[in-house]
Motif scaffolding. Structure first.
Motif, PDB file in Angstrom:
ATOM      1  N   VAL A  17       0.833  -1.202   0.000  1.00  0.00           N
ATOM      2  CA  VAL A  17       0.000   0.000   0.000  1.00  0.00           C
ATOM      3  C   VAL A  17       0.867   1.252   0.000  1.00  0.00           C
ATOM      4  O   VAL A  17       0.605   2.215  -0.739  1.00  0.00           O
ATOM      5  N   ASP A  43      -8.781  -3.659   5.421  1.00  0.00           N
ATOM      6  CA  ASP A  43      -7.939  -3.729   4.236  1.00  0.00           C
ATOM      7  C   ASP A  43      -8.757  -3.480   2.962  1.00  0.00           C
ATOM      8  O   ASP A  43      -8.293  -2.869   2.012  1.00  0.00           O
ATOM      9  N   LEU A  47      -7.950  -0.353   0.279  1.00  0.00           N
ATOM     10  CA  LEU A  47      -7.658  -0.510  -1.145  1.00  0.00           C
ATOM     11  C   LEU A  47      -8.713   0.168  -2.012  1.00  0.00           C
ATOM     12  O   LEU A  47      -8.405   0.710  -3.076  1.00  0.00           O
TER      13      LEU A  47
END
Length: 302
Positions: A17, A43, A47
């Motif tokens: 990331v 997560d 994203l």
């Protein structure tokens, strides 16, 4: 990424990331399948905010801002299923640990003085570590008489070679304090608030362990610090309302006296309490007593 994803913050995931944020020209993430990319909701959200294309090879799916709402919907379901899979693994692991505890097997990583080995039945058990166990026994023997402070005992242990297995770093005072509170060295152990009879070999006797707990609870602490025992007004008189263990006194900044739970049955969430607070509570209770003239006369004559 072989790390667990029970919680967000996997090292490799975080590194990826960070790399994407530093290189805005990278707009595609290539991954095997959903549960290998994100196995928790944080997560997924992270994203999604990066607005990148996600190529799920085995699933034959490409997700982007232009994806149809149905594709995004089914992808969200897969993320939730992946999270459920992780939660289920965790639940099964806890069940397995509880079963081992009930069988008298320490369920997790061996403490200093023991090592994890395979038993005759193929189960992971703990066995005495001959290189460290004698030092652990000595720790209890050094501290039990109440003549040495925790710092002095820790220094002796370091001189004897007590260190962490993996790093080789010397064991600090806080770790020695934890060791001296740990019932596992008697052949018993505490798991989820209950005491179990272990199948492992003890390093000390129950009597020695109890004498060390006496020292830790403050019966000898005043002598070690050169303070008269009468300073601790409530020593050995009160117990923790949370777990029932004794409260032990401690002096802060040479003048303030606090009491804390000894944590004999395991880590206790109860905070410190000032001696003045305890004195006030005792005064309130004593003020409600009516001794009566006959009883008062007997006391005065005695």
């Amino acid at each position: 990424d072989v790390e667990t994803a029970k919680a967000s913050g996997r090292a490799s995931f975080t590194e990826m990331v960070s790399y994407i944020k530093k290189h805005p020209g990278i707009r595609i993430v290539l991954v095997e399948k959903t549960d290998r990319l994100y196995r928790n909701l944080k997560d997924w959200v992270l994203l999604d905010e990066l607005q990148i294309e996600i190529h799920l090879v085995k699933e034959g799916v490409v997700l982007s801002e232009d994806s149809k709402s149905t594709e995004k919907f089914f992808h969200g379901i897969k993320v939730l299923m992946a999270k459920n899979y992780i939660d289920n693994l965790s639940e099964e692991a806890r069940k397995g640990q509880q079963e081992k505890a009930e069988q008298g097997i320490w369920p997790t990583k061996a403490p200093l003085g023991y090592k994890n080995v395979l038993g005759s039945d193929g189960k992971r058990i703990i066995a005495v570590d001959p290189a460290v166990a004698p030092i652990i026994t000595k720790l209890f023997e050094w501290y039990a008489p109440g003549a040495l402070s925790m710092e002095e005992v820790a220094e002796r242990a370091r001189e004897a070679g007590l260190a962490y297995r993996r790093t080789g770093a010397a064991v600090p005072v806080s770790a020695v304090h934890t060791i001296l509170h740990n019932r596992i060295y008697t052949g018993e152990f505490v798991w989820k608030g209950r005491i179990y009879k272990g199948k492992h070999a003890p390093l000390i006797s129950v009597d020695l362990f109890e004498r060390v707990q006496d020292a830790l609870s403050g019966r000898y602490k005043a002598k070690q610090r050169g303070v008269k025992k009468s300073v601790f007004a409530f020593s050995s008189l009160i117990h923790c309302g949370h777990c029932g263990c004794a409260l032990t006194p401690d002096i802060k900044k040479g003048r303030y006296i606090y009491y804390r739970c000894t944590g004999f049955k395991g880590r206790c969430p109860e905070p410190y309490v000032r001696e003045e607070v305890l004195a006030d509570k005792f005064s309130q209770m004593l003020s409600q007593l009516d001794i009566g003239a006959p009883a008062l006369q007997l006391v005065s004559e005695g």
